[in-house]
Motif scaffolding. Sequence first.
Motif, PDB file in Angstrom:
ATOM      1  N   ARG A 209       0.859  -2.352  13.058  1.00  0.00           N
ATOM      2  CA  ARG A 209      -0.299  -1.841  12.328  1.00  0.00           C
ATOM      3  C   ARG A 209      -1.611  -2.388  12.875  1.00  0.00           C
ATOM      4  NH1 ARG A 209      -1.058  -3.895   6.382  1.00  0.00           N
ATOM      5  NH2 ARG A 209      -1.841  -5.688   7.536  1.00  0.00           N
TER       6      ARG A 209
ATOM      7  N   GLU B  58      -3.213  -2.809  -5.749  1.00  0.00           N
ATOM      8  CA  GLU B  58      -2.309  -3.519  -4.843  1.00  0.00           C
ATOM      9  C   GLU B  58      -3.071  -4.478  -3.943  1.00  0.00           C
ATOM     10  OE1 GLU B  58      -2.029  -3.062  -1.366  1.00  0.00           O
ATOM     11  OE2 GLU B  58      -3.412  -1.369  -1.129  1.00  0.00           O
TER      12      GLU B  58
ATOM     13  N   ARG C  74      -5.921  -1.389  13.278  1.00  0.00           N
ATOM     14  CA  ARG C  74      -7.001  -2.313  12.917  1.00  0.00           C
ATOM     15  C   ARG C  74      -7.696  -2.900  14.154  1.00  0.00           C
ATOM     16  NH1 ARG C  74      -4.887  -5.366   7.313  1.00  0.00           N
ATOM     17  NH2 ARG C  74      -4.519  -3.446   6.168  1.00  0.00           N
TER      18      ARG C  74
ATOM     19  N   SER D  24       0.849  -1.207   0.000  1.00  0.00           N
ATOM     20  CA  SER D  24       0.000   0.000   0.000  1.00  0.00           C
ATOM     21  C   SER D  24       0.877   1.246   0.000  1.00  0.00           C
ATOM     22  CB  SER D  24      -0.920   0.038   1.222  1.00  0.00           C
ATOM     23  OG  SER D  24      -1.637  -1.161   1.336  1.00  0.00           O
TER      24      SER D  24
ATOM     25  N   ASP E 224      -7.922  -5.246  -1.047  1.00  0.00           N
ATOM     26  CA  ASP E 224      -8.609  -5.364   0.252  1.00  0.00           C
ATOM     27  C   ASP E 224     -10.053  -4.843   0.187  1.00  0.00           C
ATOM     28  OD1 ASP E 224      -6.142  -6.205   1.118  1.00  0.00           O
ATOM     29  OD2 ASP E 224      -5.938  -4.751   2.744  1.00  0.00           O
TER      30      ASP E 224
HETATM   31 MG    MG Z   1      -2.172  -2.770   2.656  1.00  0.00          MG
END
Ligand code: MG
Length: 214
Positions: free
Chosen positions: A152, A118, A157, A22, A47
């Motif tokens: 991350r 991506e 998330r 990303s 995604d």
């Molecule tokens: Mg990503």
Amino acid sequence: MNVSVGKNTIIAIAGASASGKSLFASTVYQELVAELGGERIAILSEDAYYRDQSHLSFEQRTLTNYDHPAAFEHELLAAHLRALRAGKAIQMPQYSYKNHTRTDETIAVQPAKVILVEGILLLTDEQLREQFDITVFMDTPLDVCLLRRIKRDLEDRGRSLSSVTEQYENSVRPAFFEFIAPSKQHADLVVTRGGKNQIAIDIIKAKIRQLLAE
Ligand code: MG
Ligand code: UZR
């Protein structure tokens, strides 16, 4: 909207989860938009095409294997890429990692001469590979990916450390070896050292400038 953009080029960027896909794609996109304007370049994410799971309970959604090709609606992504090629705008779904399903929102993506896309499993799917003109694989060491993934998933998330490690052992790591690593054979370019590899970013940007000048 139906716009003629001439022959398009679709550039796919694949690789392990948290390998820098990303970041790489958005850096190429943003640097070129700053230079050339946003009209002729579009960016999509695999995604966003995780299947809608709004009919399932949250508990049931946590049981899905999100690293398996079946978790994605690749047919819809392929249809959207064909539509963009035909000069038609699409409505890209939006996905919530926190709720494990699509949101009610979509993002309008206009047809463009160069389309970046991506995602982890893009190069595993033949119907998608047929659409790609240029393919890139982010070959970032797995330990670097794992560290980035922990950070991350905890920060962005909404996960706990135990859920990240459990997912990693149960699905992320096995799927890397079963699906993602073998898909490297389909890449035109292999990028080492992650999404901040500026030489690789500059090479893709130079190719895109050349395509836009044609
Ligand atoms: Mg990503
Ligand atoms: P990237 N993922 C989730 O954890 N939950 C979801 O609802 C949807 C996806 C994770 C997925 C995969 N897997 O490894 C990662 N798990 O998102 C892909 N487990 O996203 O390429 O940005 O890392």
